[in-house]
Enzyme design. Structure first.
Site, mmCIF file in Angstrom:
data_model
loop_
_atom_site.group_PDB
_atom_site.id
_atom_site.type_symbol
_atom_site.label_atom_id
_atom_site.label_comp_id
_atom_site.label_asym_id
_atom_site.label_seq_id
_atom_site.Cartn_x
_atom_site.Cartn_y
_atom_site.Cartn_z
ATOM 1 N N TYR A 160 -10.464 -11.260 -16.021
ATOM 2 C CA TYR A 160 -11.011 -10.290 -15.061
ATOM 3 C C TYR A 160 -10.825 -8.848 -15.528
ATOM 4 O O TYR A 160 -11.769 -8.050 -15.501
ATOM 5 C CB TYR A 160 -10.323 -10.499 -13.706
ATOM 6 C CG TYR A 160 -10.838 -9.620 -12.593
ATOM 7 C CD1 TYR A 160 -12.086 -9.861 -12.013
ATOM 8 C CD2 TYR A 160 -10.075 -8.563 -12.098
ATOM 9 C CE1 TYR A 160 -12.549 -9.063 -10.980
ATOM 10 C CE2 TYR A 160 -10.530 -7.765 -11.073
ATOM 11 C CZ TYR A 160 -11.771 -8.018 -10.509
ATOM 12 O OH TYR A 160 -12.233 -7.228 -9.491
ATOM 13 N N GLY A 200 -24.800 -9.615 -4.109
ATOM 14 C CA GLY A 200 -23.643 -10.254 -3.478
ATOM 15 C C GLY A 200 -23.367 -9.690 -2.105
ATOM 16 O O GLY A 200 -22.212 -9.430 -1.745
ATOM 17 N N ILE A 210 -28.392 -4.338 -2.762
ATOM 18 C CA ILE A 210 -26.976 -4.644 -2.949
ATOM 19 C C ILE A 210 -26.860 -6.096 -3.380
ATOM 20 O O ILE A 210 -27.319 -7.000 -2.670
ATOM 21 C CB ILE A 210 -26.171 -4.437 -1.652
ATOM 22 C CG1 ILE A 210 -26.434 -3.063 -1.047
ATOM 23 C CG2 ILE A 210 -24.683 -4.633 -1.911
ATOM 24 C CD1 ILE A 210 -25.855 -2.882 0.354
ATOM 25 N N ASN A 222 -24.221 -10.870 1.135
ATOM 26 C CA ASN A 222 -24.276 -11.641 2.376
ATOM 27 C C ASN A 222 -22.902 -11.837 3.011
ATOM 28 O O ASN A 222 -22.780 -12.430 4.089
ATOM 29 C CB ASN A 222 -24.927 -13.006 2.148
ATOM 30 C CG ASN A 222 -24.193 -13.863 1.136
ATOM 31 O OD1 ASN A 222 -24.305 -13.623 -0.063
ATOM 32 N ND2 ASN A 222 -23.433 -14.843 1.600
#
Length: 244
Positions: free
Chosen positions: A162, A8, A6, A10
């Site tokens: 985005y 990102g 996975i 943390n």
């Protein structure tokens, strides 16, 4: 035991996704840019009794970091069952005429090009998995069809950098799913919903556990599950599948 990487992971939705997959018996490789933050996240999971997890340093926008992460992971496991491209950035709320090119490039670098880079780097580890799954974390704002509908609840939220980056990610996912259609792969995009996280200054109404559960659902799809699908409970609460 199935394995999952996975990116990102943390904090926030990525971290909760790791927690939920650990609870389902997966061995989790926690992708993070900073080893100290990754180790702290692992300690937190260990304190909850979840021990089949370890950090992997990976900056998804850095080709050398991705290459190094691939080498490290290849030394730890011969097969990767699930890849979750979760890392992402939001850009700004500027309009299409005012957003600087540097913002467009930075957002696309993480939300689009990095996903391609990571997927191409790790796909070789997934080829021998019996039920390989690729989950690209998108946004409900990535739907071009809904952005053209004035009645859509997020119609005025265009987010110049985005929105196109996630729409591009969706298009790439469709192309990837098509290329792998004759295999056991399931390749899908998941909108975790408008969730209260650091990503949006905790403005969303959704919860992190609910958002992560949506990602997990796509990660653990059975052999009869769909591929090339845009999952979004937020955009389409009745079907759970968003228009592109």
């Amino acid at each position: 035991m199935k394995t999952v990487l996975i990116t990102g992971a943390n904090k926030s939705i990525g971290f909760e996704t790791a927690r939920q997959l650990l609870q389902q018996g997966y061995y989790v490789y926690l992708g993070c840019r900073d080893m100290q933050k990754g180790e702290e996240a692992v300690r937190q999971l260990n304190a909850e009794g979840l021990t089949n997890v370890e950090p992997i340093v990976i900056d998804v926008t850095d080709a050398e970091s991705v290459k190094s992460a691939r080498t490290v992971l290849g030394q730890k496991t011969k097969v990767l069952d699930v890849l979750i491209n979760n890392a992402g950035v939001s850009g700004t709320m500027q309009n299409a005429l005012e957003t600087e090119m540097s913002v467009f490039r930075a957002v696309f670098e993480t939300n689009f090009f990095a996903v391609i880079q990571v997927t191409q780097a790790f796909i070789g580890l997934m080829m021998d998995a019996p039920e390989p799954r690729i989950v690209n974390v998108t946004s409900g704002l990535g739907s071009i069809a809904l952005h053209a509908d004035p009645s859509w609840k997020y119609y005025n939220v265009k987010v110049a950098s985005y929105f196109p980056s996630k729409a591009s990610l969706n298009a790439y996912t469709l192309a990837l799913a098509h290329d792998l259609k004759e295999t056991a792969f399931k390749v899908n995009v998941v909108d975790p919903g408008y969730t209260a996280t650091d990503f949006n200054h905790h403005s969303g109404p959704g919860t992190v556990p609910d958002a992560a559960a949506r990602v997990v659902k796509a990660a653990v799809l059975g052999a009869d599950g769909p591929t090339g699908t845009f999952f979004s409970d937020d955009n389409s609460p009745e079907t759970g599948i968003s228009p592109w």
